[in-house]
Scaffold this motif. Structure first.
Motif, PDB file in Angstrom:
ATOM      1  N   UNK A   1       0.928  -1.339   0.228  1.00 39.63           N
ATOM      2  CA  UNK A   1       0.091   0.103  -0.059  1.00 39.63           C
ATOM      3  C   UNK A   1       0.856   1.384  -0.469  1.00 39.63           C
ATOM      4  N   UNK A   2       1.890   1.509   0.917  1.00 39.95           N
ATOM      5  CA  UNK A   2       2.678   2.496   0.814  1.00 39.95           C
ATOM      6  C   UNK A   2       3.559   2.568  -0.885  1.00 39.95           C
ATOM      7  N   UNK A   3       4.254   1.453  -1.726  1.00 41.49           N
ATOM      8  CA  UNK A   3       4.430   1.554  -2.579  1.00 41.49           C
ATOM      9  C   UNK A   3       3.429   1.835  -3.870  1.00 41.49           C
ATOM     10  N   UNK A   4       1.819   1.457  -3.832  1.00 33.56           N
ATOM     11  CA  UNK A   4       1.056   2.337  -4.259  1.00 33.56           C
ATOM     12  C   UNK A   4       0.803   3.280  -4.298  1.00 33.56           C
ATOM     13  N   UNK A   5       1.164   4.172  -2.910  1.00 31.17           N
ATOM     14  CA  UNK A   5       0.757   5.679  -2.924  1.00 31.17           C
ATOM     15  C   UNK A   5       1.631   6.513  -3.364  1.00 31.17           C
ATOM     16  N   UNK A   6       2.827   5.386  -2.935  1.00 30.12           N
ATOM     17  CA  UNK A   6       4.273   6.596  -3.974  1.00 30.12           C
ATOM     18  C   UNK A   6       4.135   6.344  -4.691  1.00 30.12           C
ATOM     19  N   UNK A   7       3.558   5.778  -5.477  1.00 25.71           N
ATOM     20  CA  UNK A   7       4.048   5.575  -6.979  1.00 25.71           C
ATOM     21  C   UNK A   7       2.606   5.943  -6.947  1.00 25.71           C
ATOM     22  N   UNK A   8       1.666   6.868  -6.769  1.00 24.95           N
ATOM     23  CA  UNK A   8       0.590   7.146  -6.824  1.00 24.95           C
ATOM     24  C   UNK A   8       0.571   8.840  -7.196  1.00 24.95           C
ATOM     25  N   UNK A   9       1.309   9.485  -6.251  1.00 23.76           N
ATOM     26  CA  UNK A   9       2.358  10.390  -6.236  1.00 23.76           C
ATOM     27  C   UNK A   9       3.089  10.827  -6.794  1.00 23.76           C
ATOM     28  N   UNK A  10       3.970   9.986  -7.295  1.00 23.43           N
ATOM     29  CA  UNK A  10       5.234  10.847  -8.499  1.00 23.43           C
ATOM     30  C   UNK A  10       4.764  10.296  -9.395  1.00 23.43           C
ATOM     31  N   UNK A  11       3.556   9.457  -9.943  1.00 25.36           N
ATOM     32  CA  UNK A  11       4.044   9.299 -11.392  1.00 25.36           C
ATOM     33  C   UNK A  11       2.948  10.271 -11.684  1.00 25.36           C
ATOM     34  N   UNK A  12       2.144  11.094 -10.968  1.00 20.90           N
ATOM     35  CA  UNK A  12       1.503  12.526 -11.210  1.00 20.90           C
ATOM     36  C   UNK A  12       2.384  13.560 -11.362  1.00 20.90           C
ATOM     37  N   UNK A  13       3.475  13.349 -11.706  1.00 18.63           N
ATOM     38  CA  UNK A  13       4.335  14.448 -11.730  1.00 18.63           C
ATOM     39  C   UNK A  13       5.158  14.185 -13.097  1.00 18.63           C
ATOM     40  N   UNK A  14       5.585  15.173 -14.266  1.00 19.40           N
ATOM     41  CA  UNK A  14       5.596  14.592 -15.264  1.00 19.40           C
ATOM     42  C   UNK A  14       7.415  14.281 -15.593  1.00 19.40           C
ATOM     43  N   UNK A  15       7.794  15.180 -14.982  1.00 20.49           N
ATOM     44  CA  UNK A  15       9.178  15.044 -14.950  1.00 20.49           C
ATOM     45  C   UNK A  15      10.379  13.479 -14.818  1.00 20.49           C
ATOM     46  N   UNK A  16       8.604  12.448 -13.828  1.00 21.36           N
ATOM     47  CA  UNK A  16       9.446  11.572 -13.092  1.00 21.36           C
ATOM     48  C   UNK A  16       8.799  10.775 -13.457  1.00 21.36           C
TER      49      UNK A  16
END
Length: 245
Positions: free
Chosen positions: A16-31
């Motif tokens: 769940x933590x990994x999924x949350x981090x992915x959701x946060x960071x995938x929203x950035x166009x440069x990451x």
């Protein structure tokens, strides 16, 4: 100028933590998230195989702790930056992470925008200390130095540095970027980078945060201002330039 996204590896044993981090960071166009690890051994292996720019590392991992995994990852040639994640905001965890080679320390409840900014800053090697975090690192480093069996006065690791390297090392410990050091000392950014690289080699450290901790431990003064003349943690304004020497 490269437009390639920053490559990030997520290392946390909780899906769940990994999924949350992915959701946060995938929203950035440069990451871009290029991999996930659920234990320390896998994190070390994937860091070598995938060559990420930044690793987000949970401090408590099965098989190999996040601290040990960070130490192995940062020992490699041209290592990624490692940001340690934890739910435990304690000085022991912070110092252990920084000594292992981490470039930053974040709580898992860090706001999403700050998490994205931290990844970008780590990749650029431009992390800054907030006043609160810097003061805690100063205090913890001083306490660690005081508990050492060998008094700092008998062995000062900074003695191997030249006068200019010493000044720049202290500027790094104040949280200044290369550009800010350049402006304050009236030298080129290339010169600053050269001096910092030399201090890394002489002090056997791998990043700016380890350098800062080394400086703090080597100068166990009772207050921040005694430790660093002109001490001022980075806040809203930049320091006033000093006259050239």
């Amino acid at each position: 100028m490269s437009t390639d996204p920053l490559k990030v590896l997520l290392a946390d044993d909780e899906p769940l933590i990994r999924a949350g981090l992915r959701l946060i960071l995938d929203g950035a166009p440069d990451i871009a998230i290029i991999g996930e690890a659920d234990d320390g051994d896998t994190a070390v292996r994937l860091a070598a195989e995938l060559a990420p720019d930044v690793v987000l590392m949970d401090i408590r991992m099965p098989r190999l702790s996040g601290i040990a995994a960070t130490e192995r990852i940062t020992a490699a040639p041209e290592p990624p930056r490692v940001i340690v994640l934890t739910s435990f905001d304690t000085d022991d965890f912070i110092l252990s992470a920084l000594r292992a080679g981490a470039s930053g320390f974040l709580l898992k409840d860090t706001p999403p925008a700050d998490m994205v900014s931290a990844v970008r800053a780590a990749a650029a090697d431009n992390l800054r200390f907030s006043p609160g975090v810097l003061k805690r690192i100063v205090a913890a480093a001083a306490a660690s130095s005081a508990e050492s069996a060998e008094p700092a006065s008998q062995h000062n690791p900074l003695a191997v540095l030249s006068e200019r390297e010493h000044v720049i090392a202290r500027a790094v410990a104040r949280g200044l970027t290369n550009a800010e050091i350049s402006a304050e000392l009236y030298v080129s950014i290339a010169t600053v980078k050269t001096h910092i690289a030399n201090t890394f080699t002489k002090l056997n450290v791998t990043n700016r945060v380890q350098l800062a901790v080394t400086v703090m431990q080597a100068q166990p003064a009772s207050t921040d201002r005694e430790r660093f003349p002109g001490f001022h943690p980075r806040a809203e304004s930049s320091p006033a330039p000093q006259a050239p020497r």
